[in-house]
Each structure stands twice: as structure tokens, then as C-alpha cells.
Design a protein around this motif. Structure first.
Motif, mmCIF file in Angstrom:
data_model
loop_
_atom_site.group_PDB
_atom_site.id
_atom_site.type_symbol
_atom_site.label_atom_id
_atom_site.label_comp_id
_atom_site.label_asym_id
_atom_site.label_seq_id
_atom_site.Cartn_x
_atom_site.Cartn_y
_atom_site.Cartn_z
ATOM 1 N N ASP A 8 6.027 8.361 -23.979
ATOM 2 C CA ASP A 8 4.808 7.709 -23.368
ATOM 3 C C ASP A 8 3.926 8.674 -24.260
ATOM 4 O OD1 ASP A 8 2.412 6.812 -22.265
ATOM 5 O OD2 ASP A 8 3.011 6.937 -20.472
ATOM 6 N N PRO A 9 2.830 7.688 -25.079
ATOM 7 C CA PRO A 9 1.970 8.465 -26.060
ATOM 8 C C PRO A 9 0.842 9.085 -25.012
ATOM 9 C CG PRO A 9 1.535 6.067 -26.068
ATOM 10 C CD PRO A 9 2.671 6.495 -25.411
ATOM 11 N N ASP A 10 0.803 8.888 -23.616
ATOM 12 C CA ASP A 10 -0.055 9.421 -22.793
ATOM 13 C C ASP A 10 0.123 10.509 -21.895
ATOM 14 O OD1 ASP A 10 -2.183 7.887 -23.948
ATOM 15 O OD2 ASP A 10 -1.619 5.965 -22.490
ATOM 16 N N LEU B 266 0.181 15.483 -24.236
ATOM 17 C CA LEU B 266 -0.266 14.316 -25.162
ATOM 18 C C LEU B 266 -1.491 13.784 -25.030
ATOM 19 C CD1 LEU B 266 3.214 12.499 -26.143
ATOM 20 C CD2 LEU B 266 1.723 13.922 -27.544
ATOM 21 N N MET B 267 -1.983 13.907 -23.410
ATOM 22 C CA MET B 267 -3.455 13.631 -22.946
ATOM 23 C C MET B 267 -4.559 14.290 -23.718
ATOM 24 S SD MET B 267 -3.241 11.353 -20.776
ATOM 25 C CE MET B 267 -4.803 11.337 -19.848
ATOM 26 N N LYS C 278 -4.003 15.301 -26.921
ATOM 27 C CA LYS C 278 -3.830 15.172 -28.223
ATOM 28 C C LYS C 278 -3.943 13.672 -28.749
ATOM 29 C CE LYS C 278 -2.603 18.330 -30.624
ATOM 30 N NZ LYS C 278 -3.243 19.300 -31.258
ATOM 31 N N GLN C 279 -4.949 13.039 -28.147
ATOM 32 C CA GLN C 279 -5.016 11.686 -28.540
ATOM 33 C C GLN C 279 -5.698 11.360 -29.916
ATOM 34 O OE1 GLN C 279 -3.949 9.032 -26.391
ATOM 35 N NE2 GLN C 279 -2.840 10.891 -25.779
ATOM 36 N N THR C 280 -6.321 12.398 -30.428
ATOM 37 C CA THR C 280 -6.881 12.211 -31.627
ATOM 38 C C THR C 280 -5.637 12.021 -32.713
ATOM 39 O OG1 THR C 280 -8.990 13.188 -31.316
ATOM 40 C CG2 THR C 280 -8.330 13.087 -33.528
ATOM 41 N N GLU C 281 -4.842 12.961 -32.558
ATOM 42 C CA GLU C 281 -3.620 12.983 -33.321
ATOM 43 C C GLU C 281 -2.782 11.697 -33.036
ATOM 44 O OE1 GLU C 281 -4.863 15.583 -31.748
ATOM 45 O OE2 GLU C 281 -4.954 17.366 -33.316
ATOM 46 N N VAL C 282 -2.317 11.421 -31.793
ATOM 47 C CA VAL C 282 -1.563 10.306 -31.501
ATOM 48 C C VAL C 282 -2.187 8.798 -32.429
ATOM 49 C CG1 VAL C 282 -1.100 8.862 -29.674
ATOM 50 C CG2 VAL C 282 -0.729 11.246 -29.623
ATOM 51 N N ALA C 283 -3.745 8.798 -31.994
ATOM 52 C CA ALA C 283 -4.272 7.516 -32.675
ATOM 53 C C ALA C 283 -4.463 7.673 -34.311
ATOM 54 C CB ALA C 283 -5.673 7.461 -32.098
ATOM 55 N N ILE D 44 3.477 11.574 -33.009
ATOM 56 C CA ILE D 44 4.218 11.370 -31.871
ATOM 57 C C ILE D 44 5.931 11.595 -32.185
ATOM 58 C CG2 ILE D 44 4.642 8.826 -31.823
ATOM 59 C CD1 ILE D 44 3.577 9.191 -28.643
#
Length: 212
Positions: A38-40, A44-45, A47-52, A58
Motif C-alpha cells: 500500500d503506497p500509503d 510511506l505516509m 514519503k509521498q513525494t518520493e512515492v509520487a 516503492i
């Protein structure tokens, strides 16, 4: 006197096994937070800049999370140097440990270190850790292939010192936050170094004293 030393060694071995078992279970609980992917999820909450912006992030993250738990377990079982009645158990655990680190855990950890929280200090520490982790494991592999088992054992302990940073950095985080309540980014900068430097210094001391 000999009996006392033997009993003391047994006591500390049991203490080590129980201690590792407890912290390993905590690591399992952390890993379970990321099943299913889950990307969230959890860490990871933040690290959303890296995930996006970095689709590969991821992939590296979950590769690191899912393999590290098996690295910890196989490494610990290999360090016990017991076969437990199973043919080549120690050797097979060592192979699994080395393979997972060299191919998956260390490279993914190195990549994640580049994007670590806490600024340049944290990034430098985690990148160095990734390099040393990979190198010490590869050195242990080379020495095993050359049948230099004494040196192989020493380098495996160095590798495992870096592996244990997954546990020790979390221990230091709890201690530092409880005692000093620092800024979260300051915590990352501190534990990034404390997570592995004391570990390898202890191992080097034990090697120098010919205790391992």
C-alpha cells in the motif's frame, strides 16, 4: 572454574536468543503493517513525494522491507553455527543470508538511503551503511569460497552487525525520544549513525580480543 565459564556462556547465549526473539517479533509486527502493499502504509505516509515522483521508490522500499526480515532470521540462525540435526543447515542459512543481502536487501537499502529523511547527515550515513553492508557480506562470501573459515566467520559477524542496525536504530530512537524529546528530523540524523556504528565497534573489539 571451567564449569562456571561454560555456564556463563550458556546463560548469555540463552539471553541473546531470547533478546533476539523479542526484537525479531517486533520487526515482524512492523513488516506486517506493509502487507498487502500500500503506497500509503505507515512510514510511506511521510514519503509521498518520493512515492509520487519516483515510481521505482516503492519497489525498492518493499523489496527492502520484505527481504530484511528473512535476512535477520537467516543471519541469526547462521551465527548460531548449529545444524539442529539438519544436514548443512548452518551452511544453507548462510547462503540464504548472503544471497538476500547481495541481490536485494543491501542494494535496496542503498537506494533508500539516498532519499532518507533527516537531510544530508542521514543520507550519508545510510548510504555508507548500505555500501559497508554489501561489502562485508561479499567479503564473507569470498572467504567461504576460499575455505578461509576463520576470516569468513569474522566478516560474517561484521555483516551481521550492520544487519542488526534494523533493530538497534529503533532501540536508540525509543531511548532518545523518551529521554530528550528532540525534533523528529534531529532524531533521524542521530539514529542514522547510532544504529550501526556502536554495533561494528563492538564486533571489532570482540575480533581483536579473539572472542569471535
Amino acid at each position: 572454574m571451567l564449569s562456571l565459564k561454560r555456564n556463563t556462556a550458556i546463560f548469555f547465549k540463552i539471553l541473546l536468543i531470547l533478546g533476539f526473539g523479542y526484537f525479531f517479533w517486533l520487526m515482524v509486527k512492523i513488516t506486517l503493517e506493509y502487507i498487502p502493499c500500500d503506497p500509503d502504509a505507515s512510514f510511506l505516509m511521510i514519503k509521498q513525494t518520493e512515492v509520487a515522483e519516483r515510481p521505482e521508490y516503492i519497489v525498492f522500499f518493499y523489496t527492502h522491507v520484505y527481504t530484511s526480515i528473512f535476512v535477520l532470521l537467516s543471519g541469526f540462525l547462521a551465527m548460531l553455527r548449529k545444524n539442529f540435526g539438519l544436514k548443512n543447515f548452518h551452511r544453507n542459512m548462510g547462503k540464504i543470508y548472503i544471497f538476500l543481502i547481495l541481490i536485494f536487501a543491501a542494494p535496496s537499502g542503498f537506494y533508500m538511503g539516498i532519499w532518507a529523511n533527516g537531510g544530508l547527515l542521514s543520507k550519508v550515513s545510510f548510504v555508507i551503511l548500505g555500501i559497508l553492508w554489501w561489502f562485508s557480506t561479499f567479503k564473507a562470501y569470498q572467504l567461504a569460497r576460499q575455505k578461509k573459515f576463520k576470516e569468513h566467520k569474522q566478516w560474517m559477524w561484521r555483516s551481521f552487525a550492520f544487519t542488526l542496525s534494523a533493530i538497534t536504530l529503533r532501540m536508540w530512537k525509543v531511548i532518545i525520544v523518551y529521554l530528550f524529546h528532540p525534533n523528529p528530523m534531529d532524531v533521524y540524523q542521530i539514529i542514522a549513525w547510532l544504529g550501526w556504528i556502536p554495533n561494528i565497534l563492538i564486533i571489532e573489539y570482540l575480533i581483536k580480543r579473539k572472542l569471535i
